[in-house]
Write a protein that holds these residues in place. Structure first.
Motif, mmCIF file in Angstrom:
data_model
loop_
_atom_site.group_PDB
_atom_site.id
_atom_site.type_symbol
_atom_site.label_atom_id
_atom_site.label_comp_id
_atom_site.label_asym_id
_atom_site.label_seq_id
_atom_site.Cartn_x
_atom_site.Cartn_y
_atom_site.Cartn_z
ATOM 1 N N PHE A 102 -6.308 -2.285 -9.016
ATOM 2 C CA PHE A 102 -5.722 -1.253 -8.860
ATOM 3 C C PHE A 102 -4.677 -1.351 -7.802
ATOM 4 O O PHE A 102 -3.466 -0.507 -7.759
ATOM 5 N N CYS A 103 -4.901 -2.209 -7.027
ATOM 6 C CA CYS A 103 -3.644 -2.686 -6.329
ATOM 7 C C CYS A 103 -2.544 -3.284 -6.897
ATOM 8 O O CYS A 103 -1.428 -3.222 -6.396
ATOM 9 N N GLY A 104 -2.911 -3.930 -7.949
ATOM 10 C CA GLY A 104 -1.635 -4.352 -8.812
ATOM 11 C C GLY A 104 -0.943 -3.365 -9.542
ATOM 12 O O GLY A 104 0.264 -3.413 -9.694
ATOM 13 N N VAL A 105 -1.754 -2.320 -10.044
ATOM 14 C CA VAL A 105 -1.049 -1.048 -10.277
ATOM 15 C C VAL A 105 -0.054 -0.553 -9.462
ATOM 16 O O VAL A 105 1.101 -0.044 -9.679
ATOM 17 N N LEU A 106 -0.431 -0.288 -8.457
ATOM 18 C CA LEU A 106 0.458 0.318 -7.168
ATOM 19 C C LEU A 106 1.596 -0.763 -7.169
ATOM 20 O O LEU A 106 2.393 -0.040 -6.992
ATOM 21 N N SER A 107 1.501 -2.004 -7.026
ATOM 22 C CA SER A 107 2.569 -2.715 -6.724
ATOM 23 C C SER A 107 3.635 -2.725 -7.926
ATOM 24 O O SER A 107 4.549 -2.825 -7.575
ATOM 25 N N ALA A 234 -4.997 4.199 -6.182
ATOM 26 C CA ALA A 234 -3.594 3.796 -6.907
ATOM 27 C C ALA A 234 -3.229 5.398 -7.546
ATOM 28 O O ALA A 234 -3.256 5.569 -8.723
ATOM 29 N N GLN A 235 -2.839 6.348 -6.603
ATOM 30 C CA GLN A 235 -2.638 7.623 -7.331
ATOM 31 C C GLN A 235 -1.291 7.823 -8.014
ATOM 32 O O GLN A 235 -0.574 6.824 -7.803
#
Length: 253
Positions: A102-107, A234-235
């Protein structure tokens, strides 16, 4: 521990909210001891020799008779793990793990839009905080990104790692992959980069970020605090826009 990947609220704040340490902890979670144990394991017997980049812990303020509130923004001149004007009216602090999907999605999906819309306009500053909750290799990746930062390529390394991450599951990382990322982004002194992977100073820098996260009760990644407004997971992009726009309004921008 689990990721906070599902949207929890799409509502923007109605007014500037000042959160205490206790309140932020309740909003972002309340664990984290395993992270310090992981960092200590990786550090081994190496002594913490300090960091070449100052590590400012959160400042606390309170009006008489009220509960203290917390300010996470460091605003350190030349901080390689921050982007945007040092005097930007709004600061976004991100606690994340390089192996977190999910950090990857945010990035990949959210931060580039925020950079284009707000950072480039001088309205937003983004400050990174390591929170490696997925084991020893997460700590290794965090140290590697700081090693790249020593040569002026922190965000390039950060982006390269997340671009290679899978949509689901945890990115597999080993020492050779960390070196490959460095080669791919053009780290000029690869020998120094490799030496820095075992740097006590860089391990201490990661540990300082972990300690900060524990202070406010972060237990899942990604966790974001925009000024004093926490966002868990990751909103959708619009959630971030709404919070930033409201904070800009409150700052008179």
């Amino acid at each position: 521990m689990k990721n906070s990947g599902q949207p929890q609220s799409n509502r923007a704040p109605r007014g500037r909210r000042k959160y205490s340490r206790k309140q932020l902890g309740m909003l972002l979670g309340g664990l984290g001891a395993l992270v310090l144990l992981t960092v200590a394991f990786v550090a081994g017997a190496q002594a913490n020799s300090g960091s070449s980049t100052p590590q400012a812990l959160p400042s606390v303020s309170a009006e008489e008779g009220s509960e203290p509130t917390i300010d996470l923004a460091r605003r350190i001149e030349g901080d390689p793990t921050a982007m945007g004007a040092i005097d930007a009216p709004v600061v976004l602090v991100e606690y994340a793990d390089y192996r977190c999907p999910f950090c990857g999605v945010l990035s990949r999906e959210t931060l580039p839009e925020l950079i284009s819309e707000y950072v480039d306009a001088g309205q937003l500053r983004i400050e990174w905080r390591d929170y490696p909750i997925f084991g020893e290799t997460s700590v290794m990746a965090a140290v590697a990104a700081h090693a790249a930062g020593e040569q002026g390529l922190f965000w390039e390394y950060n982006t390269a790692v997340y671009e290679s991450a899978p949509e689901t599951g945890h990115l597999e990382i080993d020492r050779e992959k960390l070196l490959a990322y460095a080669r791919d982004i053009g780290v000029p002194d690869l020998a120094q980069f490799e030496a820095d992977l075992s740097s006590p100073a860089l391990i201490a820098r990661v540990q300082a970020n972990v300690s900060e996260a524990q202070q406010i009760g972060v237990s899942s990644v990604p966790s974001i605090v925009i000024d004093d407004v926490p966002i868990a997971g990751a909103q959708p992009l619009q959630v971030f826009r709404d919070v930033i726009d409201e904070q800009l309004r409150l700052a008179g921008q």
